[in-house]
Enzyme design. Structure first.
Site, PDB file in Angstrom:
ATOM      1  CG  HIS A 138      83.346  31.074  14.723  1.00  9.19           C
ATOM      2  ND1 HIS A 138      82.836  30.720  16.191  1.00  9.19           N
ATOM      3  CD2 HIS A 138      82.813  33.033  14.781  1.00  9.19           C
ATOM      4  CE1 HIS A 138      81.705  31.649  16.798  1.00  9.19           C
ATOM      5  NE2 HIS A 138      82.345  32.804  15.582  1.00  9.19           N
ATOM      6  CG  ASP A 161      82.164  36.580  23.388  1.00 11.88           C
ATOM      7  OD1 ASP A 161      82.179  37.733  22.956  1.00 11.88           O
ATOM      8  OD2 ASP A 161      81.449  35.636  22.431  1.00 11.88           O
ATOM      9  NE  ARG A 210      79.134  43.071  19.680  1.00 10.91           N
ATOM     10  CZ  ARG A 210      79.739  41.707  19.351  1.00 10.91           C
ATOM     11  NH1 ARG A 210      80.101  41.238  20.015  1.00 10.91           N
ATOM     12  NH2 ARG A 210      79.643  42.414  17.687  1.00 10.91           N
ATOM     13  CB  SER A 235      82.457  38.509  19.714  1.00 11.67           C
ATOM     14  OG  SER A 235      82.138  37.696  20.035  1.00 11.67           O
ATOM     15  CE  LYS A 239      83.035  33.816  20.469  1.00 10.17           C
ATOM     16  NZ  LYS A 239      81.448  34.208  20.046  1.00 10.17           N
TER      17      LYS A 239
HETATM   18  N1  URA Z   1      79.504  35.524  16.331  1.00 12.24           N
HETATM   19  C1  URA Z   1      80.103  35.610  17.494  1.00 12.24           C
HETATM   20  O1  URA Z   1      80.744  34.775  18.228  1.00 12.24           O
HETATM   21  N2  URA Z   1      80.510  37.191  18.179  1.00 12.24           N
HETATM   22  C2  URA Z   1      80.237  38.044  16.912  1.00 12.24           C
HETATM   23  O2  URA Z   1      80.433  39.252  17.546  1.00 12.24           O
HETATM   24  C3  URA Z   1      79.913  37.967  15.518  1.00 12.24           C
HETATM   25  C4  URA Z   1      79.296  36.266  15.143  1.00 12.24           C
END
Ligand code: URA
Length: 435
Positions: free
Chosen positions: A83, A162, A169, A184, A188
Site C-alpha cells: 500500500h 473507512d 476527511r 485508515s 483495510k
Molecule cells: N491511503 C489510505 O488508504 N488512507 C489514508 O488515510 C491515506 C492514504
C-alpha cells in the site's frame, strides 16, 4: 450512555479516549447514527491533538471490525499486499503485483481510487476497457488461486467505516493526520487476510507527509500496528518531490507500466522502486535475502513472466487484452499541447502537488465525488529534477480533451517548475527502510 458531544470535548482538550468511546463513535457513525458534523468535529480534534498509540490501535481495530474479515487460509502460499500513502504518477502497484506473483507470492491487492491530487490504482485499472474492479469475495478468491494475483477495489463490506470516514476527511481538511492515516490504511490491510505487507510511505511536496520526520513516524506506527496483529511488515520512505516515472494520468500510466513489465522502460525511478518493493515482498514471504529476491524480480522482468501474469490478471478480470498489447489502438486525446522551458539551466524543483492538481483538472481525477474520470487525459513529464534544459525545450506534454482545460494545465505546469543556473542533484528515491 455515551455522548458524542462529551467525547468531542475531551479530545478537543487533548484528553485520551477509551476503547469503548472509540468503538461507539466508529460503529454508530458507520450505522448512520452520528451525523457528519459531529464526526468532522472529532476528526479535526484528532488532527490537532493526535492520539496515543493505544488509541490508534483501538481506532484501527474498531474500524476493521465494521466489515468482513476475509479468510484466505484456503488459498495456499504466502499472501501479501502493498500500500502506498499516495502520490503523483505512482503506478508501482500495477507492476509490483504481477512481478511478485511471477515470483510465487499470492497477491490479493485491494486498492483505492484517486484522492485529492493523488492518483489511484483502481482508476488506472478501470481505464482498461472491460476491466472489473468490483468483484465478489468468492470471485476474488477464485482469481487469486488461479492466477496468483487479483486487483480489486474495496467491496461494500470491507471496512465500511473507512469508506465513510475517508470521504469525510477528504472534504474536511483532515487527511494529513498520522493517527487517521494509520487507522485508515491498517484497518483495510488487516481485514484482507494477508501475511505480509509492504508499505510505501511517500514524502515530499506531492505527498501527504511533507517531511521525513512525519513520514518516519507514520511508517513506524503502521509497522507497529501490523506487527501487533502478527503480520510481517516493512515500510519504505520514498521520494515524492516530483512525479514518479514519466506519465501522470490513467491509461498513459497503464501503458508506462506495461512497457516496464516488457523490459522496455527507460524510467529508472519506476524500475528501481518497483524492483525494491517487490523484492521486499518476495523476501518477507520466502525468507530469501533481499538481494536474492531482487535477482528473481529482475529475472521476472527479463523473461516476461511478470508481463504474462499481468495479462492473465487483466483477462481474468474482463479487461480487453487487445489494447493492452497494442496501446496504439486506444482512443486518442483531442488536444496535445507542449510545455516549454522558459529558460536554460537545470530543473531545480517541481511542485508535484500542482502537477497532480493539473492532471485532476484535466479530468484524470475527481474534483467532486460524482465526477467521471477521463482515462486518456494526463501529463507526460519529460524533464525531472537535476536534468539540463535549454530555453524552449519541451519539459512536459499535456494530453487533453478540451482547449480550455489544456491551456490551464499548461499554465499550472509552467508554474510548477523552477530552474537554476547551477547543477542540481536528483533527490534520493529510496530514503529509508523501517521494519
Ligand atoms: N491511503 C489510505 O488508504 N488512507 C489514508 O488515510 C491515506 C492514504
Amino acid at each position: 450512555m455515551l455522548s458524542p458531544y462529551e467525547i468531542i470535548l475531551r479530545k478537543r482538550e487533548g484528553g485520551t479516549l477509551s476503547a469503548e468511546e472509540i468503538e461507539y463513535f466508529v460503529t454508530q457513525y458507520t450505522l448512520g447514527n452520528i451525523p457528519d458534523y459531529q464526526v468532522s468535529s472529532l476528526l479535526m480534534a484528532i488532527f490537532f491533538k493526535g492520539m496515543i498509540d493505544r488509541e490508534i490501535l483501538d481506532l484501527t481495530h474498531a474500524m476493521m471490525l465494521t466489515g468482513t474479515i476475509v479468510r484466505l487460509s484456503d488459498v495456499p502460499g504466502c499472501k501479501a499486499d502493498k500500500h502506498s500513502t499516495g502520490g503523483v504518477g505512482d503506478k508501482v502497484s500495477l507492476m509490483l503485483a504481477p512481478l511478485a506473483a511471477a515470483c510465487g507470492v499470492k497477491v490479493p491487492m485491494v486498492s483505492g481510487r484517486g484522492l485529492g491530487h493523488t492518483g489511484g490504482t483502481i482508476d488506472k485499472l478501470e481505464s482498461i476497457p472491460g476491466f472489473r474492479t468490483g468483484i465478489s469475495i468468492s470471485e476474488y478468491k477464485r482469481i487469486l488461486k488461479r492466477v496468483g494475483l487479483v486487483m480489486s477495489r474495496q467491496s461494500d463490506d470491507l471496512v465500511p467505516a473507512d469508506r465513510k470516514l475517508y470521504a469525510l476527511r477528504d472534504v474536511t481538511g483532515t487527511v494529513e493526520s498520522i493517527p487517521l492515516i494509520t487507522s485508515s490504511i491498517m484497518s483495510k490491510k488487516l481485514a484482507e487476510g494477508i501475511d505480509v505487507l509492504v508499505l510505501d510511505v511517500k514524502v515530499g511536496n506531492g505527498a501527504f507527509m511533507k517531511d521525513l520526520t512525519q513520514a518516519r513516524s507514520l511508517a513506524k506506527k503502521m509497522v507497529q500496528v501490523g506487527k501487533l496483529y502478527g503480520k510481517k511488515v516493512a515500510a519504505y520512505l520514498t521520494d515524492m518531490s516530483q512525479p514518479l516515472g514519466s506519465e501522470v494520468g490513467n491509461w498513459n500510466e497503464v501503458v508506462e507500466s506495461v512497457k516496464m513489465l516488457r523490459g522496455e522502460s527507460d524510467a529508472d525511478d519506476i524500475v528501481e522502486l518497483t524492483t525494491r518493493l517487490t523484492a521486499e515482498m518476495v523476501s518477507l514471504c520466502s525468507g530469501e535475502t533481499r538481494a536474492v529476491a531482487s535477482q528473481r524480480v529482475k529475472k521476472a522482468i527479463e523473461s516476461g513472466a511478470g508481463y504474462e501474469k499481468f495479462l492473465e490478471m487483466v483477462k481474468a478480470q474482463g479487461g480487453d487484452l487487445n489494447v493492452v498489447e497494442n496501446p496504439a489502438k486506444y482512443r486518442k486525446p483531442r488536444k496535445v499541447v507542449e510545455v516549454k522551458s522558459p529558460e536554460g539551466g537545470y530543473v531545480a524543483s517541481v511542485d508535484t502537488f500542482k502537477i497532480g492538481m493539473a492532471a485532476v483538472k484535466l479530468g484524470a481525477g475527481r474534483e467532486n465525488v460524482e465526477d467521471k474520470i477521463d482515462p486518456v487525459v494526463g501529463i507526460t513529464i519529460l524533464k525531472k529534477i537535476g536534468e539540463r534544459v535549454s530555453a524552449g525545450d519541451v519539459i512536459a506534454i499535456v494530453h487533453a480533451n478540451d482547449e480550455e482545460r489544456a491551456k490551464s494545465a499548461k499554465v499550472e505546469i509552467e508554474g510548477a517548475y523552477s530552474f537554476s543556473r547551477r547543477k542540481c542533484s536528483r533527490p534520493e528515491l529510496i530514503k529509508e527502510r523501517i521494519a
